[in-house]
Design a protein around this motif. Sequence first.
Motif, mmCIF file in Angstrom:
data_model
loop_
_atom_site.group_PDB
_atom_site.id
_atom_site.type_symbol
_atom_site.label_atom_id
_atom_site.label_comp_id
_atom_site.label_asym_id
_atom_site.label_seq_id
_atom_site.Cartn_x
_atom_site.Cartn_y
_atom_site.Cartn_z
ATOM 1 N N GLU A 181 -60.378 2.281 66.846
ATOM 2 C CA GLU A 181 -61.605 3.089 66.881
ATOM 3 C C GLU A 181 -61.981 3.544 65.466
ATOM 4 O OE1 GLU A 181 -59.805 2.767 70.691
ATOM 5 O OE2 GLU A 181 -58.948 3.605 68.823
ATOM 6 N N PHE A 182 -60.996 3.923 64.677
ATOM 7 C CA PHE A 182 -61.260 4.370 63.314
ATOM 8 C C PHE A 182 -61.816 3.236 62.460
ATOM 9 C CE2 PHE A 182 -59.694 4.765 58.921
ATOM 10 C CZ PHE A 182 -60.320 5.954 58.541
ATOM 11 N N LEU A 183 -61.363 2.018 62.705
ATOM 12 C CA LEU A 183 -61.759 0.877 61.888
ATOM 13 C C LEU A 183 -63.032 0.194 62.375
ATOM 14 C CD1 LEU A 183 -58.265 -0.794 61.312
ATOM 15 C CD2 LEU A 183 -59.536 0.668 59.731
ATOM 16 N N ALA A 184 -63.576 0.640 63.484
ATOM 17 C CA ALA A 184 -64.701 -0.060 64.108
ATOM 18 C C ALA A 184 -65.897 -0.205 63.164
ATOM 19 C CB ALA A 184 -65.118 0.657 65.387
ATOM 20 N N ASP A 185 -66.172 0.807 62.336
ATOM 21 C CA ASP A 185 -67.345 0.751 61.453
ATOM 22 C C ASP A 185 -66.976 0.412 60.006
ATOM 23 O OD1 ASP A 185 -66.009 3.064 60.870
ATOM 24 O OD2 ASP A 185 -67.797 4.331 60.747
ATOM 25 N N LYS A 186 -65.754 -0.048 59.790
ATOM 26 C CA LYS A 186 -65.308 -0.360 58.433
ATOM 27 C C LYS A 186 -65.661 -1.811 58.080
ATOM 28 C CE LYS A 186 -63.523 3.697 57.905
ATOM 29 N NZ LYS A 186 -63.977 4.284 59.174
ATOM 30 N N PRO A 187 -65.733 -2.135 56.804
ATOM 31 C CA PRO A 187 -66.127 -3.498 56.386
ATOM 32 C C PRO A 187 -65.058 -4.537 56.728
ATOM 33 C CG PRO A 187 -65.386 -2.238 54.499
ATOM 34 C CD PRO A 187 -65.471 -1.268 55.644
ATOM 35 N N LYS A 188 -65.491 -5.782 56.835
ATOM 36 C CA LYS A 188 -64.560 -6.898 56.986
ATOM 37 C C LYS A 188 -63.965 -7.229 55.610
ATOM 38 C CE LYS A 188 -65.717 -7.910 61.354
ATOM 39 N NZ LYS A 188 -64.789 -7.930 62.498
ATOM 40 N N PHE A 189 -62.878 -7.993 55.615
ATOM 41 C CA PHE A 189 -62.256 -8.372 54.345
ATOM 42 C C PHE A 189 -63.233 -9.177 53.496
ATOM 43 C CE2 PHE A 189 -59.584 -10.788 51.449
ATOM 44 C CZ PHE A 189 -58.680 -9.817 51.022
ATOM 45 N N ALA A 190 -64.030 -10.002 54.124
ATOM 46 C CA ALA A 190 -65.008 -10.810 53.381
ATOM 47 C C ALA A 190 -65.997 -9.937 52.621
ATOM 48 C CB ALA A 190 -65.752 -11.733 54.343
ATOM 49 N N ASP A 191 -66.248 -8.726 53.130
ATOM 50 C CA ASP A 191 -67.212 -7.833 52.489
ATOM 51 C C ASP A 191 -66.649 -7.162 51.234
ATOM 52 O OD1 ASP A 191 -69.057 -8.347 54.560
ATOM 53 O OD2 ASP A 191 -68.120 -6.808 55.820
ATOM 54 N N ILE A 192 -65.322 -7.066 51.141
ATOM 55 C CA ILE A 192 -64.720 -6.333 50.024
ATOM 56 C C ILE A 192 -63.907 -7.235 49.101
ATOM 57 C CG2 ILE A 192 -64.674 -4.186 51.326
ATOM 58 C CD1 ILE A 192 -61.406 -6.052 50.745
ATOM 59 N N VAL A 193 -63.810 -8.511 49.414
ATOM 60 C CA VAL A 193 -62.906 -9.386 48.676
ATOM 61 C C VAL A 193 -63.254 -9.478 47.189
ATOM 62 C CG1 VAL A 193 -64.202 -11.490 49.244
ATOM 63 C CG2 VAL A 193 -61.763 -11.637 48.658
ATOM 64 N N ALA A 194 -64.540 -9.517 46.861
ATOM 65 C CA ALA A 194 -64.938 -9.659 45.464
ATOM 66 C C ALA A 194 -64.535 -8.438 44.643
ATOM 67 C CB ALA A 194 -66.438 -9.899 45.360
ATOM 68 N N GLU A 195 -64.749 -7.238 45.192
ATOM 69 C CA GLU A 195 -64.385 -6.029 44.444
ATOM 70 C C GLU A 195 -62.868 -5.882 44.351
ATOM 71 O OE1 GLU A 195 -64.715 -2.602 47.930
ATOM 72 O OE2 GLU A 195 -66.518 -3.141 46.804
ATOM 73 N N PHE A 196 -62.149 -6.317 45.376
ATOM 74 C CA PHE A 196 -60.687 -6.304 45.310
ATOM 75 C C PHE A 196 -60.191 -7.242 44.216
ATOM 76 C CE2 PHE A 196 -56.810 -8.617 46.663
ATOM 77 C CZ PHE A 196 -55.891 -7.596 46.476
ATOM 78 N N GLU A 197 -60.729 -8.459 44.177
ATOM 79 C CA GLU A 197 -60.330 -9.425 43.159
ATOM 80 C C GLU A 197 -60.633 -8.900 41.756
ATOM 81 O OE1 GLU A 197 -60.767 -13.755 45.400
ATOM 82 O OE2 GLU A 197 -62.554 -12.785 44.554
ATOM 83 N N ASP A 198 -61.777 -8.275 41.599
ATOM 84 C CA ASP A 198 -62.146 -7.735 40.293
ATOM 85 C C ASP A 198 -61.158 -6.666 39.832
ATOM 86 O OD1 ASP A 198 -64.320 -9.398 40.102
ATOM 87 O OD2 ASP A 198 -65.775 -7.897 40.777
ATOM 88 N N PHE A 199 -60.670 -5.857 40.766
ATOM 89 C CA PHE A 199 -59.776 -4.758 40.390
ATOM 90 C C PHE A 199 -58.399 -5.259 39.975
ATOM 91 C CE2 PHE A 199 -56.971 -1.107 40.959
ATOM 92 C CZ PHE A 199 -57.710 -0.095 40.353
ATOM 93 N N VAL A 200 -57.892 -6.284 40.639
ATOM 94 C CA VAL A 200 -56.520 -6.739 40.357
ATOM 95 C C VAL A 200 -56.461 -7.915 39.388
ATOM 96 C CG1 VAL A 200 -55.751 -5.960 42.626
ATOM 97 C CG2 VAL A 200 -56.417 -8.354 42.320
ATOM 98 N N ARG A 201 -57.589 -8.510 39.065
ATOM 99 C CA ARG A 201 -57.607 -9.736 38.253
ATOM 100 C C ARG A 201 -56.869 -9.550 36.926
ATOM 101 N NH1 ARG A 201 -62.440 -10.944 38.850
ATOM 102 N NH2 ARG A 201 -62.231 -12.735 40.239
#
Length: 241
Positions: A62-82
């Motif tokens: 229920e808490f995660l129902a309105d949260k983004p999918k991994f595809a929606d955040i993958v670019a910003e995640f990659e940018d942070f750890v690159r």
Amino acid sequence: MRQIVLDTETTGLDWRNGDRVIEIGCVELLNRSLTGRHYHVYINPGRSIDAEAVAVHGITEEFLADKPKFADIVAEFEDFVRDAELVIHNASFDVGFLDCELDLLGRGKLAALCAGVVDTLKMAKEQNPGKKASLDALCDRYEVDNAHRELHGALLDAELLAEVYLAMTRGQESLMIGLEDEVPMPESDAGGAPVVRPALKVLRATEDELKAHAEVLDAIAKANKGVCLWLPPAEQASPAA
């Protein structure tokens, strides 16, 4: 040196069975100092969460129902750890899940994105064989305050792990001590009197020592086809000599 201390929470224990990442927490270290920068996101996995997993991290569908999918955040995640080195406790677990998520989107794995991975679980077992190596146990051992850790959470655990990692590797930052700073010579002794430095004693070779030295160089030259690096060209022995 840029390092990212990383933790994840998941729907279950095995990405091979279809389990997914539901939370990512990262904190940044630069030259072994916390910068204050962090990356934190909750992710809608599009599937159910095992009851055992909810008991560990407390994150519900229920808490995660309105949260983004991994595809929606993958670019910003990659940018942070690159290009950073990752610091992870039980790295095979988190890397396996994140590589699976990246692979599902046709993207490169962490090994191609980052500069390497440090597994603090493996490090702890090597440093203290036979002793408990959980994050809580390491917090106790290195006196890192984890009293507020009632449930697992990716960002909280990454913050705790960063403190633990710095404590575990603290000796490494002293390896260069003394190499960068010059130590001044004392101008006076403990009582305030000027330090008297005796003149250096110069020992010169005797005539016999100089003759013996010349004979050795000549022998080297003869054995090396007339060449001896310690003799000037005019004094090189002839190969036929």
